[in-house]
Design a protein around this motif. Structure first.
Motif, PDB file in Angstrom:
ATOM      1  N   ARG A 183     102.558  55.665 -30.842  1.00 45.28           N
ATOM      2  CA  ARG A 183     103.690  55.053 -30.750  1.00 45.28           C
ATOM      3  C   ARG A 183     105.273  55.103 -31.007  1.00 45.28           C
ATOM      4  O   ARG A 183     105.702  55.798 -31.522  1.00 45.28           O
ATOM      5  CB  ARG A 183     102.866  53.836 -32.366  1.00 45.28           C
ATOM      6  N   GLY A 211     104.106  43.692 -31.327  1.00 48.50           N
ATOM      7  CA  GLY A 211     102.943  43.602 -32.362  1.00 48.50           C
ATOM      8  C   GLY A 211     102.888  42.494 -33.128  1.00 48.50           C
ATOM      9  O   GLY A 211     104.337  42.258 -34.416  1.00 48.50           O
ATOM     10  N   GLU A 236      98.448  39.760 -32.957  1.00 47.38           N
ATOM     11  CA  GLU A 236      99.953  39.711 -31.638  1.00 47.38           C
ATOM     12  C   GLU A 236     100.607  38.751 -31.946  1.00 47.38           C
ATOM     13  O   GLU A 236     100.433  38.517 -32.665  1.00 47.38           O
ATOM     14  CB  GLU A 236      99.855  39.448 -30.070  1.00 47.38           C
TER      15      GLU A 236
END
Length: 398
Positions: A183, A211, A236
């Motif tokens: 990430r 995110g 999401e």
């Protein structure tokens, strides 16, 4: 996946071999299948590629997979499947564009093409772009059945947005690769960068997938922020801009479950209800409701109140089935001391215990082991704070 493996996989012989494989069931079956395929003269690269695809199709398909019955005709990478939007969620994205009258959409950072498929399925003209050669090739395969969809390889920030009426963006927030990616924490390192995304959003209708834990302080005031949960998990945050944003709404919690779609919306974060007396029922709001900071509106819909400052539990005096929370009937307050808890649970013959916690420092798995449960009964133990005091609540699900 390596480029050479992809070339073999996309050959007529490779695709025929893939479609001839039995359903993937276990790693043990794969060992025998590898030996059989190698004995038939297939190259190691092709065998590896088709077996990987069989495994990913099995993961993506079925009643719980992201692509259900469509997975059997798609190709994937590990990272692409992990990051892909569920088709049921992507369909709702696509419906926004059609409802807004947008006909030409660019999906920048298309990955394996899940959102682009949903857009194209509604008859929209779609240009899907990805910077990675292998991923773009897989997206091309997945979008082949849609005549109004085209795939390009390139950098999102170099795309001429004047070619389309609206953008769908899923910025690459992980390092490049097809598996074991990392990430990226700095939004300047995303592709496209957050600054580029917000600049584009000031010029045309844009939807951007982020995110769920995205920093709320960075959400522009002009955006509709919609948190989405699927099957009880927040999957999401989507920021909608321009014609894609609904007037008067800046916060939304969309809950998708087996019964359909349910949504709470508000013009801004809702104020929590005051803390009140613990009632007979406790509600744990869905993660999308919590993320959207609509707990107060949810509590008011039940005639409920907060159990403690800063604790995302709502209490009420009557039971109510709601898609926006898990509900519990409080059976009894128990001592918040491990030794006494153990004795009380043993006395009730509780051998199966679900432990939920909020606002307390405890490891449920380790606590369950230390409680040494015995018996045939089952229950839920809620460890939290009520009016600021640590409390243990024995409960049962509604």
């Amino acid at each position: 996946m390596l480029r050479d493996e992809l070339v073999e996989l996309l050959s007529p012989a490779g695709l025929t071999l893939l479609d001839s494989l039995p359903p993937y069931e276990s790693q043990r079956d794969v060992v025998k299948l590898v030996a059989a395929l190698r004995a038939e003269g297939h190259s190691p690269a092709l065998v590896a590629a088709v077996l990987t695809q069989a495994k990913l199709r099995a993961k993506a398909g079925g009643s719980h997979g992201k692509f259900a019955e469509f997975a059997g005709r798609m190709l994937f990478t590990e990272a692409g499947l992990e990051q892909a939007t569920r088709l049921a969620v992507a369909a709702r994205h696509a419906a926004r564009y059609r409802a807004a009258g947008i006909r030409r959409v660019a999906d920048l950072g298309c990955g394996i093409g899940g959102d682009a498929m949903a857009l194209a399925a509604l008859g929209l003209e779609v240009t899907a772009l990805d910077r990675d050669e292998v991923t773009a090739a897989i997206a091309s395969y997945n979008l082949a059945p849609f005549p109004d969809a085209a795939v390009e390889q390139g950098d999102a920030e170099s795309f001429d947005i004047a070619r389309v009426d609206g953008l769908w963006l899923d910025p690459a927030r992980r390092t490049a690769g097809h598996s074991d990616t990392r990430r990226l924490t700095d939004s300047d390192d995303w592709s496209p960068s957050l600054d580029w995304v917000f600049n584009a959003a000031s010029r045309m209708p844009v939807g951007v997938k982020l995110g769920p834990g995205f920093d709320r302080e960075l959400i522009p005031g002009s955006a509709e922020a919609q948190w989405v949960s699927f099957g009880g998990q927040v999957v999401e945050l989507v920021l909608w801009f321009g014609a894609l944003a609904r007037p008067g709404i800046t916060r939304a919690a969309l809950v998708l479950d087996a019964a359909g779609a349910h949504e709470l919306t508000a013009p801004e974060d809702s104020a929590d209800e005051p803390v009140g007396e613990l009632g007979d029922y406790l509600y744990e709001p869905d993660g999308a409701v919590i993320r959207a900071r609509l707990i107060g509106d949810f509590a008011r819909s039940l005639g409920g109140r907060m159990i403690s400052e800063g604790i995302a539990y709502v209490t009420a005096d009557a039971p109510e089935r709601t898609p926006f929370a898990q509900g519990f009937r409080i059976v009894e307050r128990l001592p918040y001391h491990e030794k006494e808890l153990k004795a009380e649970l043993r006395k009730r013959g509780i051998g199966t215990l679900e432990i939920k916690k909020r606002g307390v420092d405890v490891d449920p798995a380790k606590l369950r082991t230390r409680l040494a449960l015995k018996g045939n009964a089952s229950a839920t133990l809620i460890l939290t704070r009520v009016a600021g005091r640590h409390t243990a609540l024995l409960a049962e699900r509604l």
